[in-house]
Scaffold this motif. Structure first.
Motif: not given
Lengths: 384, 366
Positions: A316, A320, A374, A377, A383, B230, B234, B237, B248, B254-255, B257-259, B261-262, B264
């Motif tokens: 993470l 970022v 990603r 993550i 997922l 979020l 999640l 999906v 999902a 995935q990409q 939601l991962a972005e 999550a970062g 968040y």
């Protein structure tokens, strides 16, 4: 969702001492003009600088005293690293060794390897490279084909590694190689890591120049290279788990959000003390990112100090952090326009911007691409 | 041991209050209740339960009649309230009560409205015999019509800051709402006279106005609501199938939601920075950094959370909108990110490039 927590620990006494020492050291270095802060960073190689840092007790401070370290916490190491980065210090000659190779040898290496190598790392005299990627195995690390075959007390290695930063200056690599076939179900078995002594015969380095003309990357070819079994790092076949653990160190540091910090400094000074509204808003935005990233970095160093393995948090932070690093030169060129030139001697902002614009594409590749991170993550989110 | 160590005792107390709040919110904030609140209903029983649990006085010292949790712990309640999209002014009441206790040494019952909430709005105050007289109109004051008191920042002609505790029914009120369907009323206060006991010099956290204290509580609520959005995304999906597999399983999903999550995660870290800065030097700049970072993340995060829900997320059938509409409202209140970014940028430039690092490393934004 797993609620990502980034609690910030108070700095322990060793970290405070480390901070005092590194600031003193850097103030001396900068006063003496030993390097150009606006054009260097952690991936700038300067063997003499690393040696001086080692002499000042600032390299691999976390290693035990018996191996030349000071037994300090990961937070102490983190504090030194971030001060170095914030000052644009050229750390590459000791960076990889200190950040990931040394810790691997300390945890998983033979006693002979520890005694031979760790004190040199602490002295700032030992340069390592990372032998993970191969021509046909970049992000798909489990596809490595370089092979080690047992021969008595030795192993014989044949194959090639690529993107090996600093191999041409390195004393050692840690190479991930195949010691047995992957089984059909699990591609992660049969991988093992070895310490490669670059001074021995059977290993050749060929440069790959980056887009700016710099020589950082290499191809490394092994031709019947012989490595003794006591230079194996970890159990036979345990390579996969070790590299994923190692990547948590590689990804979690301040080098994932402070690579171009000097551009931030140059930008603020270029804009001056009376920014217009647009400039103030954009600089304020960047500072708001940096401040949260710094908290995350300190938090992860705290987790490492507490013996945790924050692989997801590291992914993470790198994700970022890289977004910030990539965005900084773009914001700079919009709010303080200049035609950046590498030969703008005396115009530091222009030189820095020129340097960063050309190196920024590497930030989201090295240490795991944005897409791979990603993926890590996404797995943590359930997922995949 | 734990009962004899005051630090442990405090931590235990905080954990108990947080757990009680979590249980209360989870049980009581139903879809029906949120829909009723959207229609303008005031859930009086829920408010009574919140007061009964001591949540409104969490930040007020015990000596002043409060619960006396450390502010950094008490503010976690607001993250929870944001997660559950509590349709009541707990945030305003909690921080308002803390400010008034600091200014007057007394606890005040809720609900409390606080203001001004918009940069540039100003309430004026002047001595009038032994009383004070107000002048000005304040817009978008949270739940002013339902609140027992409004706690407002005001300035006198010399520029000194005051807190004014205004009882319900002072001046004129025009009921309005934000896009989260939360009450945001206009208060017309020209000529309103207040007794001296209801006016105090503004304490440090609101010396320059109510924006920093308000932005502090909004950032906590916002990261809570971000986490909720979020969570909804999640869950959706993983359940919804298209082309024969769960959403999902698609890398594109995935990409994205991962972005976010970062986003968040970094927002959460920023909000923590503000939470821990209450009562410390550099409080206002810490809040600025948090509101700027969190506010900026809202667009991309809500974009992705809606996108993965497809058209269903754009309806009232699914509860996603309770979180996202509030995020879109809250990011504008008590200064949006542009307001705070500018403040930060001016501060950073005034100090010069080399000075920034120390502030970042030592987390001291004075």
């Amino acid at each position: 969702m797993e609620a990502f927590q980034f609690d910030v620990p108070a700095l322990p006494a060793d970290a405070l001492e480390a901070e005092r020492r590194v600031r003193e050291f850097l103030a001396r270095e900068r006063a003496a003009g030993t390097y150009q802060p606006h054009l260097s960073s952690w991936n700038t190689h300067d063997a003499e600088f690393s040696r001086r840092a080692g002499r000042a007790g600032l390299v691999a401070v976390g290693f035990p005293k018996e191996y030349g370290g000071q037994g300090w916490s990961m937070l102490a190491r983190y504090v030194i690293a971030r001060e170095m980065l914030a000052n644009g210090a050229p750390c590459f000659a000791h960076w990889i060794a200190e950040r990931q190779s040394g810790p691997q040898i300390l945890r998983h290496g033979s006693e002979r390897a520890r005694k031979l190598i760790l004190p040199k790392i602490c002295a700032g005299e030992c340069t390592f490279g990372i032998g993970m990627s191969e021509p046909d195995s970049g992000s798909d690390l489990a596809a490595v084909r370089t092979r080690a075959v047992r021969q008595g007390d030795d192993w014989v290695i044949n194959g090639s590694k690529i993107w090996t930063s600093n191999a041409h200056n390195a004393h050692y690599l840690i190479a991930l190689v195949r010691t047995s076939e992957a089984d059909g179900k699990n591609r992660h078995v049969g991988l093992t890591q070895f310490v490669i002594d670059m001074a021995k015969p059977g290993v050749k380095v060929r440069p790959i120049y980056n887009l700016a003309g710099g020589h950082e990357f290499n191809e490394v070819h092994f031709n019947d290279y012989v490595v003794p079994d006591d230079m194996r790092v970890g159990e036979l076949g345990a390579g996969w788990d070790m590299v994923t653990g190692e990547l948590a160190f590689e990804r979690s540091g301040p080098d994932r959000f402070l690579s171009d910090y000097r551009l931030m400094v140059e930008l603020i000074d270029r804009v001056g003390t009376k920014p217009d509204a647009y400039q103030a808003v954009e600089i304020g935005r960047l500072v708001s990112h940096l401040s949260a990233l710094t908290r995350m970095g300190t938090s992860i160093a705290g987790m490492l100090t507490a013996g945790k393995s924050p692989q997801v948090e590291a992914a993470l932070l790198k994700d970022v952090g890289n977004v910030f690093e990539r965005e900084l030169p773009e914001v700079a060129r919009r709010i303080a326009p200049v035609q950046p030139a590498p030969d703008d001697a005396g115009a530091r902002y222009s030189e820095t911007l020129s340097h960063i614009v050309q190196h920024a594409p590497s930030y989201t590749l090295r240490g795991g691409t944005r897409e791979i991170l990603r993926g890590v993550i996404a797995r943590a989110l359930g997922l995949r | 041991m734990s009962t004899t160590n005051p630090a442990n005792e405090t931590a235990e107390m905080s954990a108990i209050v947080l757990e009680q709040a979590e249980r209360l919110f989870r049980g009581e904030i139903t879809k029906e209740r949120l829909e009723a609140a959207d229609g303008g209903a005031w859930p009086a029983e829920l408010w009574a339960a919140i007061e009964e649990n001591g949540l409104t006085l969490a930040m007020v010292p015990e000596a002043a009649g409060g619960v006396g949790l450390p502010a950094a712990d008490a503010l976690k309640l607001l993250r929870l309230s944001g997660y559950h999209t509590l349709p009541l002014p707990l945030a305003e009441t909690m921080v308002g009560a803390a400010l008034w206790a600091e200014a007057s040494g007394e606890a005040v019952g809720g609900p409390l409205a606080i203001g001004p909430t918009a940069p540039g709005e100003q309430l004026l105050i002047a001595k009038s015999g032994s009383d004070w007289k107000l002048a000005g109109t304040l817009t978008r004051i949270p739940w002013a019509a339902q609140s027992a008191h409004a706690l407002l920042h005001a300035r006198d002609a010399a520029g000194a800051g005051y807190l004014v505790l205004l009882p319900q029914g002072s001046g004129r009120i025009e009921p309005r709402a934000n896009i989260g369907k939360e009450a945001r009323d206009t208060l017309m206060l020209d000529g309103v006279v207040v007794p001296a006991a209801a006016v105090r010099p503004a304490p440090a956290a609101c010396r320059e106005g109510m924006l920093a204290a308000g932005a502090l509580v909004r950032t906590q609520q916002m990261v809570g609501a971000m986490e909720r959005a979020l969570d909804y995304a999640l869950a959706y999906v993983m359940e919804r199938k298209q082309f024969g597999r769960e959403l999902a399983k698609f890398q594109a999903i995935q990409q994205q939601l991962a972005e976010v999550a970062g986003l968040y995660a970094i927002s959460s870290a920023a909000a923590d920075g503000a939470r821990e800065a209450w009562g410390r030097p550099g409080f206002e700049m810490s809040v600025a950094l948090a509101k700027a970072r969190v506010g900026e993340a809202v667009n991309r995060l809500t974009d992705v959370c809606h996108q993965v829900h497809g058209a269903m997320g754009y309806t009232q059938e699914l509860p996603l909108h309770f979180a996202t509409r509030r995020l879109w409202a809250w990011r504008e209140e008590f200064g949006n990110e542009t307001h705070w970014q500018r403040r930060i940028g001016e501060w950073a430039c005034a100090n010069g490039g080399e000075a920034l690092w120390r502030a970042l490393a030592e987390n001291r934004f004075e």
